[in-house]
Design a protein around this motif. Structure first.
Motif, PDB file in Angstrom:
ATOM      1  N   ASP A 103     -69.655 -36.932  -4.182  1.00  0.00           N
ATOM      2  CA  ASP A 103     -70.325 -35.855  -3.463  1.00  0.00           C
ATOM      3  C   ASP A 103     -69.281 -35.128  -2.619  1.00  0.00           C
ATOM      4  O   ASP A 103     -69.202 -35.287  -1.405  1.00  0.00           O
ATOM      5  CB  ASP A 103     -71.449 -36.427  -2.588  1.00  0.00           C
ATOM      6  N   VAL A 104     -68.466 -34.295  -3.284  1.00  0.00           N
ATOM      7  CA  VAL A 104     -67.343 -33.633  -2.633  1.00  0.00           C
ATOM      8  C   VAL A 104     -67.813 -32.339  -1.976  1.00  0.00           C
ATOM      9  O   VAL A 104     -68.451 -31.502  -2.612  1.00  0.00           O
ATOM     10  CB  VAL A 104     -66.222 -33.337  -3.655  1.00  0.00           C
ATOM     11  N   ARG A 105     -67.473 -32.174  -0.705  1.00  0.00           N
ATOM     12  CA  ARG A 105     -67.840 -30.966   0.046  1.00  0.00           C
ATOM     13  C   ARG A 105     -66.627 -30.155   0.487  1.00  0.00           C
ATOM     14  O   ARG A 105     -66.771 -28.984   0.813  1.00  0.00           O
ATOM     15  CB  ARG A 105     -68.676 -31.350   1.271  1.00  0.00           C
ATOM     16  N   THR A 126     -65.342 -36.316   0.500  1.00  0.00           N
ATOM     17  CA  THR A 126     -66.759 -36.482   0.212  1.00  0.00           C
ATOM     18  C   THR A 126     -67.582 -36.376   1.490  1.00  0.00           C
ATOM     19  O   THR A 126     -67.055 -36.315   2.598  1.00  0.00           O
ATOM     20  CB  THR A 126     -67.016 -37.841  -0.463  1.00  0.00           C
ATOM     21  N   ILE A 127     -68.907 -36.380   1.321  1.00  0.00           N
ATOM     22  CA  ILE A 127     -69.820 -36.202   2.437  1.00  0.00           C
ATOM     23  C   ILE A 127     -69.689 -37.310   3.466  1.00  0.00           C
ATOM     24  O   ILE A 127     -69.979 -37.126   4.652  1.00  0.00           O
ATOM     25  CB  ILE A 127     -71.279 -36.130   1.908  1.00  0.00           C
ATOM     26  N   ASP A 128     -69.205 -38.495   3.039  1.00  0.00           N
ATOM     27  CA  ASP A 128     -69.036 -39.612   3.967  1.00  0.00           C
ATOM     28  C   ASP A 128     -67.638 -39.666   4.577  1.00  0.00           C
ATOM     29  O   ASP A 128     -67.294 -40.620   5.278  1.00  0.00           O
ATOM     30  CB  ASP A 128     -69.355 -40.939   3.277  1.00  0.00           C
ATOM     31  N   GLY A 129     -66.817 -38.650   4.318  1.00  0.00           N
ATOM     32  CA  GLY A 129     -65.520 -38.543   4.973  1.00  0.00           C
ATOM     33  C   GLY A 129     -64.362 -39.185   4.252  1.00  0.00           C
ATOM     34  O   GLY A 129     -63.244 -39.171   4.766  1.00  0.00           O
TER      35      GLY A 129
END
Length: 229
Positions: A103-105, A126-129
Motif C-alpha cells: 500500500d504505497v503512498r 507504505t501507509i504504515d511508514g
C-alpha cells in the motif's frame, strides 16, 4: 574416492567413503552430502564481499588450513564468478517480485551515481511508514524513456499508480513528464528539498553557503508557507 566439502569459505579435498545397500545400489551418505553442500560457501562469499573485502583479498580472510590440505574456490577469478552469479540470481528474482500487496503512498525517485553509470531508483513508502526499494533502471532522471520504463515496470508488477500518491523527485524534466503521462492528475509531484537546497547553494560563494543553508532549513521547517517564503 576423492571428494570435496565446504569448510570456512572454501572447498577442500577429502576422501569420501562409499556405501552400498544389500542389493548393490550406491547410497548417499547424509553427513557427507550436508558437508559437501555449496550453500555455506555461497553465503560466506556474499557476506564477505558485501562488507567490502575485495576478491583479491578473499583468501587472506579465511582461517588457515592444516598442513597438507588442498583448497579450492578461493582464487580471485573463482570468487568473482561465484559472486556475480549469486548476485545476478538474487537481482533477477527481486526485479520480478510482485508489488500488488504494498500500500504505497509516497514514491521517491532519484539517480545514484556509480562511476560512469547512473542507476535510477524508486523507493516506496507504505501507509504504515515502511520503506521498500521497488525497482531500478540504468539511466538518468533527465531521460523520459528510462523514466517511463521504470514506471511501466512498477505498474506491470502490480503497483497501483492510478490512485493519489506523492512523488518526490529532483529537478529532472524527463521524470516529471513520465509521471504526468503515466499517473495523470492522481500524482502529486514535489521537488526534493535536498536537491533544491543543493542547487541553490552551488550558485553562491563558499562563505555564504553555511548561512544560507541554515536559512533554507529553517524556512522548510516552518508550518506557514508565506512566512517561509
Amino acid at each position: 574416492v576423492a571428494g570435496e566439502v565446504t569448510l570456512g569459505g572454501r572447498r577442500i579435498l577429502v576422501p569420501r567413503l562409499r556405501a552400498r545397500s544389500v542389493d548393490g545400489a550406491e547410497l548417499v551418505l547424509p553427513s557427507f552430502a550436508y558437508a559437501a553442500g555449496r550453500d555455506p560457501l555461497d553465503a560466506h562469499t556474499l557476506e564477505t564481499l558485501a562488507v567490502g573485502v575485495s576478491t583479491r583479498a578473499y583468501q587472506r580472510t579465511l582461517d588457515p588450513l592444516p598442513a597438507g590440505r588442498t583448497e579450492h574456490a578461493v582464487a580471485k577469478s573463482s570468487v568473482s564468478r561465484r559472486f556475480v552469479a549469486l548476485t545476478q540470481a538474487r537481482l533477477t528474482t527481486w526485479l520480478a517480485q510482485p508489488l500488488d500487496a504494498l500500500d504505497v503512498r509516497v514514491i521517491l525517485i532519484d539517480g545514484l551515481h556509480f562511476r560512469d553509470h547512473v542507476i535510477l531508483l524508486a523507493l516506496g513508502i507504505t501507509i504504515d511508514g515502511y520503506k521498500h526499494v521497488l525497482a531500478l533502471r540504468e539511466g538518468t532522471t533527465e531521460n523520459a524513456t528510462v523514466c517511463k520504463a521504470l514506471l511501466t515496470d512498477l505498474r506491470e508488477r502490480g503497483l497501483d499508480l492510478d490512485r493519489p500518491a506523492l512523488f518526490i523527485v529532483d529537478g529532472g524534466t524527463g521524470l516529471r513528464k513520465a509521471i504526468r503521462e503515466h499517473c495523470g492528475r492522481a500524482a502529486l509531484v514535489h521537488r526534493c528539498q535536498i536537491h533544491k537546497a543543493r542547487n541553490v547553494l552551488e550558485h553562491l560563494p563558499e562563505t555564504m553557503r553555511p548561512r544560507i543553508g541554515r536559512a533554507l532549513e529553517e524556512a522548510y521547517a516552518l508550518p506557514d508557507a508565506a512566512l517561509a517564503e
